[in-house]
Design a protein around this motif. Structure first.
Motif, short mmCIF file in Angstrom:
data_model
loop_
_atom_site.label_atom_id
_atom_site.label_comp_id
_atom_site.label_asym_id
_atom_site.label_seq_id
_atom_site.Cartn_x
_atom_site.Cartn_y
_atom_site.Cartn_z
N ASP A 96 -5.07 3.40 -12.26
CA ASP A 96 -3.54 4.04 -12.76
C ASP A 96 -1.78 4.25 -11.59
O ASP A 96 -2.22 5.19 -10.95
CB ASP A 96 -3.84 5.68 -13.25
CG ASP A 96 -2.70 6.38 -14.02
OD1 ASP A 96 -1.75 5.54 -13.94
OD2 ASP A 96 -2.44 7.16 -14.51
N LEU A 97 -1.39 3.47 -11.42
CA LEU A 97 -0.51 3.08 -10.22
C LEU A 97 0.27 4.52 -10.36
O LEU A 97 1.02 4.88 -9.60
CB LEU A 97 0.19 2.24 -10.03
CG LEU A 97 -0.88 0.89 -9.24
CD1 LEU A 97 0.05 -0.24 -9.19
CD2 LEU A 97 -2.11 0.83 -8.56
N VAL A 169 2.85 1.08 -3.69
CA VAL A 169 3.32 0.87 -5.11
C VAL A 169 3.86 1.26 -6.30
O VAL A 169 3.77 0.69 -7.13
CB VAL A 169 2.31 2.66 -4.74
CG1 VAL A 169 1.85 3.57 -6.90
CG2 VAL A 169 0.92 2.77 -4.50
N VAL A 170 5.04 1.61 -5.87
CA VAL A 170 5.52 1.75 -6.83
C VAL A 170 6.06 -0.05 -6.69
O VAL A 170 6.60 -0.33 -8.28
CB VAL A 170 7.13 2.80 -6.15
CG1 VAL A 170 8.52 2.56 -6.79
CG2 VAL A 170 6.71 3.70 -6.08
N HIS A 171 6.66 -0.74 -5.95
CA HIS A 171 7.04 -2.05 -6.00
C HIS A 171 5.56 -2.85 -7.22
O HIS A 171 6.11 -3.24 -7.70
CB HIS A 171 7.11 -2.18 -4.41
CG HIS A 171 7.12 -4.27 -4.78
ND1 HIS A 171 8.38 -4.25 -4.85
CD2 HIS A 171 5.50 -5.21 -3.94
CE1 HIS A 171 8.11 -6.05 -4.80
NE2 HIS A 171 7.20 -6.44 -4.38
N ALA A 172 4.61 -2.31 -6.57
CA ALA A 172 3.63 -2.96 -7.26
C ALA A 172 3.50 -2.58 -8.76
O ALA A 172 3.02 -3.23 -9.59
CB ALA A 172 1.88 -2.80 -6.96
N VAL A 181 -2.42 -7.65 -8.01
CA VAL A 181 -3.29 -7.41 -6.71
C VAL A 181 -2.90 -6.61 -6.24
O VAL A 181 -4.08 -6.91 -5.18
CB VAL A 181 -2.13 -8.30 -6.41
CG1 VAL A 181 -2.61 -8.52 -4.81
CG2 VAL A 181 -2.34 -10.13 -6.98
N PHE A 182 -2.85 -5.30 -6.37
CA PHE A 182 -2.75 -4.19 -5.29
C PHE A 182 -4.12 -3.68 -6.00
O PHE A 182 -4.78 -3.40 -4.53
CB PHE A 182 -1.48 -3.80 -6.07
CG PHE A 182 -1.20 -2.58 -4.96
CD1 PHE A 182 -0.79 -2.18 -4.01
CD2 PHE A 182 -2.63 -0.93 -5.31
CE1 PHE A 182 -0.23 -0.79 -2.96
CE2 PHE A 182 -1.88 0.38 -4.58
CZ PHE A 182 -1.34 0.31 -3.15
N GLN A 188 -5.12 -2.35 0.73
CA GLN A 188 -4.80 -1.13 0.45
C GLN A 188 -5.81 0.11 -0.02
O GLN A 188 -4.99 0.91 0.49
CB GLN A 188 -3.98 -1.76 -1.28
CG GLN A 188 -2.86 -2.83 -0.80
CD GLN A 188 -2.03 -2.35 0.10
OE1 GLN A 188 -1.51 -1.72 0.74
NE2 GLN A 188 -0.98 -3.87 0.30
N ARG A 189 -7.06 -0.32 -0.62
CA ARG A 189 -7.86 0.81 -1.03
C ARG A 189 -8.33 1.57 0.53
O ARG A 189 -8.39 2.52 0.66
CB ARG A 189 -9.24 -0.05 -1.45
CG ARG A 189 -10.12 1.37 -1.88
CD ARG A 189 -11.67 0.72 -2.43
NE ARG A 189 -11.54 -0.07 -3.64
CZ ARG A 189 -11.58 0.30 -4.43
NH1 ARG A 189 -11.80 1.50 -4.40
NH2 ARG A 189 -10.99 -0.69 -5.47
N ARG A 190 -8.34 0.19 2.24
CA ARG A 190 -8.69 1.20 2.82
C ARG A 190 -7.44 2.12 3.26
O ARG A 190 -8.23 3.50 3.85
CB ARG A 190 -9.13 0.10 3.99
CG ARG A 190 -9.84 0.95 5.73
CD ARG A 190 -9.42 -0.47 6.26
NE ARG A 190 -10.85 -1.22 5.94
CZ ARG A 190 -10.30 -2.61 5.71
NH1 ARG A 190 -10.23 -3.12 6.21
NH2 ARG A 190 -12.27 -3.40 5.07
N HIS A 191 -5.94 1.74 3.30
CA HIS A 191 -5.45 2.43 3.41
C HIS A 191 -4.86 3.99 2.88
O HIS A 191 -4.92 4.98 3.54
CB HIS A 191 -3.74 2.16 3.86
CG HIS A 191 -4.05 0.96 4.00
ND1 HIS A 191 -2.51 0.05 4.59
CD2 HIS A 191 -4.48 0.13 5.53
CE1 HIS A 191 -2.38 -0.21 5.95
NE2 HIS A 191 -3.47 -0.30 6.69
#
Length: 217
Positions: A96-97, A169-172, A181-182, A188-191
């Motif tokens: 749910d981005l 997140v907004v871009h993805a 992909v995100f 991305q999860r690690r960040h």
């Protein structure tokens, strides 16, 4: 054949040369964060020890000046922001981005509110007769400015990283393929995990500092 073995040995030596590969198998960026948190903790422990020593040496009774009420408000705001960002991993796992972006945006906003309340707290300190610098019978009060300002600086560093992740997140979220992909990218999860760890650390750090100010100021 010998040259092939030598090449393999050289590759193995290079792999063993990295100290990060021997620290619990953690990624270098995670190890760097933990080391940074350790360094920050040591710095604040030294500053708090100096504050306590100066406060006790001054011989002034506690409660001589009221602790700024804005510090209390900012503490509530920061604890709330920590709760909000704690929802981020669940939203990421649910793909749910859109809600994740709102979650990060709300955390960023609360961080800005916290910083603003800290500035108002400094102004209240000055109004209560606690100068930022110069000769004063309550020189320990100057440590309050310093410790609070350093904490805000570390929070701002986290906010910059938060803003970067929010923009990603907004871009993805604008495209289904980019979203897929995100979500599937462990980077991305690690960040996101590291951001949450840092934010909770800054939160707990301020609560501890506020408690010390509350009982010794």
């Amino acid at each position: 054949m010998n040259s092939e073995h030598e090449h393999q040995n050289q590759v193995g030596a290079r792999r063993r040369a990295s100290p990060f590969n021997r620290i619990g198998g953690l990624p270098p960026i995670t190890v760097a964060l933990y080391l940074a948190l350790l360094g920050i903790t040591v710095m604040f422990v030294v500053l708090v020890a100096a504050y306590v020593a100066t406060r006790l040496r001054s011989g002034l009774p506690t409660g001589l000046h009221a602790l700024p009420r804005y510090f209390s408000l900012s503490t509530i705001v920061l604890v709330l922001s920590s709760f909000v960002i704690s929802q981020a991993p669940r939203l990421y796992a649910e793909d749910d981005l859109g809600t994740l972006a709102r979650c990060l945006g709300a955390t960023l906003f609360l961080g800005c509110v916290f910083a603003g309340l800290q500035v108002l707290g400094w102004r209240e300190l000055m109004a209560n007769g606690v100068p930022f610098q110069g000769a004063s019978s309550n020189s320990s009060g100057q440590f309050v400015y310093l410790i609070s300002a350093l904490h805000v600086a570390h929070l701002l560093g986290g906010m910059l990283f938060l803003l970067t992740l929010l923009l990603r997140v907004v871009h993805a979220n604008r495209d289904a393929v980019r979203t897929l992909v995100f979500i599937r990218n462990p980077y991305q999860r690690r960040h996101l995990t590291l951001l949450g760890t840092y934010w909770h650390f800054v939160d707990v750090l301020w609560v501890a500092l506020f408690a010390i100010f509350l009982f010794l100021y």
